[in-house]
Scaffold this active site. Structure first.
Site, PDB file in Angstrom:
ATOM      1  N   GLY A   1     -14.459  51.054 -26.628  1.00  0.00           N
ATOM      2  CA  GLY A   1     -13.590  52.057 -26.001  1.00  0.00           C
ATOM      3  C   GLY A   1     -12.476  51.378 -25.219  1.00  0.00           C
ATOM      4  N   HIS A   2     -12.848  50.380 -24.420  1.00  0.00           N
ATOM      5  CA  HIS A   2     -11.834  49.627 -23.682  1.00  0.00           C
ATOM      6  C   HIS A   2     -10.890  48.909 -24.656  1.00  0.00           C
ATOM      7  CE1 HIS A   2     -15.254  49.529 -20.636  1.00  0.00           C
ATOM      8  NE2 HIS A   2     -14.287  50.064 -19.931  1.00  0.00           N
TER       9      HIS A   2
ATOM     10  N   ASP B   1     -12.730  59.953 -19.836  1.00  0.00           N
ATOM     11  CA  ASP B   1     -12.718  60.369 -18.425  1.00  0.00           C
ATOM     12  C   ASP B   1     -11.577  61.377 -18.276  1.00  0.00           C
ATOM     13  OD1 ASP B   1     -14.624  58.269 -16.884  1.00  0.00           O
ATOM     14  OD2 ASP B   1     -13.644  57.335 -18.584  1.00  0.00           O
TER      15      ASP B   1
ATOM     16  N   SER C   1     -19.882  53.769 -23.371  1.00  0.00           N
ATOM     17  CA  SER C   1     -19.798  53.679 -21.923  1.00  0.00           C
ATOM     18  C   SER C   1     -20.467  52.392 -21.474  1.00  0.00           C
ATOM     19  CB  SER C   1     -20.532  54.872 -21.290  1.00  0.00           C
ATOM     20  OG  SER C   1     -20.789  54.612 -19.919  1.00  0.00           O
TER      21      SER C   1
HETATM   22  P1  AMP Z   1     -14.179  52.114 -16.888  1.00  0.00           P
HETATM   23  O1  AMP Z   1     -14.341  50.656 -17.133  1.00  0.00           O
HETATM   24  O2  AMP Z   1     -15.401  52.915 -17.210  1.00  0.00           O
HETATM   25  O3  AMP Z   1     -13.589  52.428 -15.546  1.00  0.00           O
HETATM   26  O4  AMP Z   1     -13.109  52.598 -17.943  1.00  0.00           O
HETATM   27  C1  AMP Z   1     -11.848  51.994 -18.029  1.00  0.00           C
HETATM   28  C2  AMP Z   1     -10.978  52.812 -18.960  1.00  0.00           C
HETATM   29  O5  AMP Z   1     -11.600  52.859 -20.244  1.00  0.00           O
HETATM   30  C3  AMP Z   1     -10.820  54.271 -18.487  1.00  0.00           C
HETATM   31  O6  AMP Z   1      -9.481  54.682 -18.729  1.00  0.00           O
HETATM   32  C4  AMP Z   1     -11.789  55.002 -19.368  1.00  0.00           C
HETATM   33  O7  AMP Z   1     -11.417  56.349 -19.593  1.00  0.00           O
HETATM   34  C5  AMP Z   1     -11.691  54.203 -20.657  1.00  0.00           C
HETATM   35  N1  AMP Z   1     -12.873  54.392 -21.503  1.00  0.00           N
HETATM   36  C6  AMP Z   1     -14.168  54.251 -21.136  1.00  0.00           C
HETATM   37  N2  AMP Z   1     -14.996  54.544 -22.163  1.00  0.00           N
HETATM   38  C7  AMP Z   1     -14.185  54.886 -23.196  1.00  0.00           C
HETATM   39  C8  AMP Z   1     -14.416  55.300 -24.538  1.00  0.00           C
HETATM   40  N3  AMP Z   1     -15.652  55.443 -25.035  1.00  0.00           N
HETATM   41  N4  AMP Z   1     -13.352  55.569 -25.328  1.00  0.00           N
HETATM   42  C9  AMP Z   1     -12.072  55.443 -24.849  1.00  0.00           C
HETATM   43  N5  AMP Z   1     -11.777  55.057 -23.593  1.00  0.00           N
HETATM   44  C10 AMP Z   1     -12.822  54.780 -22.771  1.00  0.00           C
END
Ligand code: AMP
Length: 311
Positions: free
Chosen positions: A67-68, A184, A219
């Site tokens: 995702g990242h 998110d 996630s």
């Molecule tokens: P985080 O590390 O959870 O704070 O996420 C960092 C960024 O990655 C945020 O903009 C999230 O929305 C995005 N993100 C997290 N999981 C996913 C996913 N499965 N698909 C797309 N973007 C994601």
């Protein structure tokens, strides 16, 4: 044959690697041979000022997954081969409402840096908490409308912590563009609102949710699920998909709730149908809406959402 190099830091040591010729010839690496890892805000500002524009930022809390990576790839598209892609990795303490969640948050920094390196990221920003927040910090960005529902309702102060750190990252980096995930959904809507209301000169770009083959939204918290919980968790996506086909608000909420609650492993934190823009609860479906949920598996809280078009 060009012999471009790129470097990365593991366990405090800096490694420089010859790039595979195909990567070198793609041009991605040519403008900034060697990924830089920067640990303090003042250094970040000075270093980024020297690098080519546009500057595209991907804020993360690390434990990077596909995702990242999809956001990093989008950032590279937006930056072009000569622009600069910056990834921040910072587990932001002021957005956590449970100490156990903060303490247990995965932090595989070495692997994350290697992943960024392989993706052609130019700069990774990895500040310590002490370099981001003064002990007597007294200014916070408050959001008072969109954050009253969904995650904001069950995690008071969460989005104030998110807005505060994101605004700091924008100011520290001087980025022109920042990329966030639609997974998110509420966070993305609130960041867009913050940028609008505070005249922040950053373009916000959203990227679609990346999923495992069985539909579970990727996630960083998925690794904390037991095998039994992991096998059960795709029911969240199935529930949202099935519910999204119903014709009334009541049916939508009932179908999703039944599907998720059918498992003895789940506990619904919230399940709401909200206006796609204002995030306020809706009574009918004559505007685009979002069905969003947070579900606990034990101590692990997973979120997901689905957009529903107007009926
Ligand atoms: P985080 O590390 O959870 O704070 O996420 C960092 C960024 O990655 C945020 O903009 C999230 O929305 C995005 N993100 C997290 N999981 C996913 C996913 N499965 N698909 C797309 N973007 C994601």
């Amino acid at each position: 044959m060009s012999r471009a190099t790129r470097g990365f830091r593991v366990s405090g040591k800096f490694f420089r690697a010859w790039l595979h010729p195909e990567i070198a010839e793609s041009g991605r690496s040519m403008q900034a041979p060697g990924m830089k890892t920067i640990e303090t805000g003042s250094t970040l500002r000075a270093e980024l000022a020297k690098l080519p524009k546009p500057l595209v930022l991907v804020p993360t809390m690390g434990a990077l997954h596909e995702g990242h990576l999809s956001l990093i790839r989008r950032a590279r598209e937006l930056a072009g081969p000569t622009g600069t892609v910056v990834v921040s990795i910072f587990v932001n303490p002021i957005q956590f409402d449970r100490a156990s969640d903060l303490e247990g948050y995965p932090r595989p920094m070495e692997a994350d840096l290697a992943v960024c390196e392989a993706e052609g990221v130019d700069v990774v920003f990895t500040p310590e908490v002490s370099s981001m927040y003064f002990p007597d910090r007294s200014i916070t960005v408050l959001e008072q409308s969109l954050s009253q529902t969904l995650c904001g309702a069950t995690r008071p102060g969460h989005f104030d912590g998110v807005c505060t750190v994101v605004l700091k990252l924008f100011l520290l980096s001087g980025c022109e563009i920042a990329v966030f995930g639609e997974k998110d959904y509420q966070q993305l809507a609130i960041i867009r609102r913050m940028v609008r209301d505070l005249n922040v000169p950053v373009e916000i770009v959203g990227g679609p949710t990346v999923r495992e083959a069985d539909g579970l939204a990727m996630s960083s918290r998925n690794v904390k699920l037991t095998a039994e919980q992991r096998a059960d968790a795709p029911r969240i996506r199935k529930a949202l998909l099935k519910a999204s086909e119903a014709l009334t608000k009541e049916e939508i909420l009932q179908i999703a709730s039944e599907e998720i609650s059918a498992s003895p492993l789940t506990r619904i934190d919230y399940l709401s149908l909200v206006d796609a823009e204002t995030l306020q609860p809706v009574d009918d479906l004559n505007r685009p809406t979002v069905l969003a949920t947070a579900v606990f598996y034990g101590d692990v809280r997973l979120i997901d959402n689905i957009q529903i078009s107007a009926r």
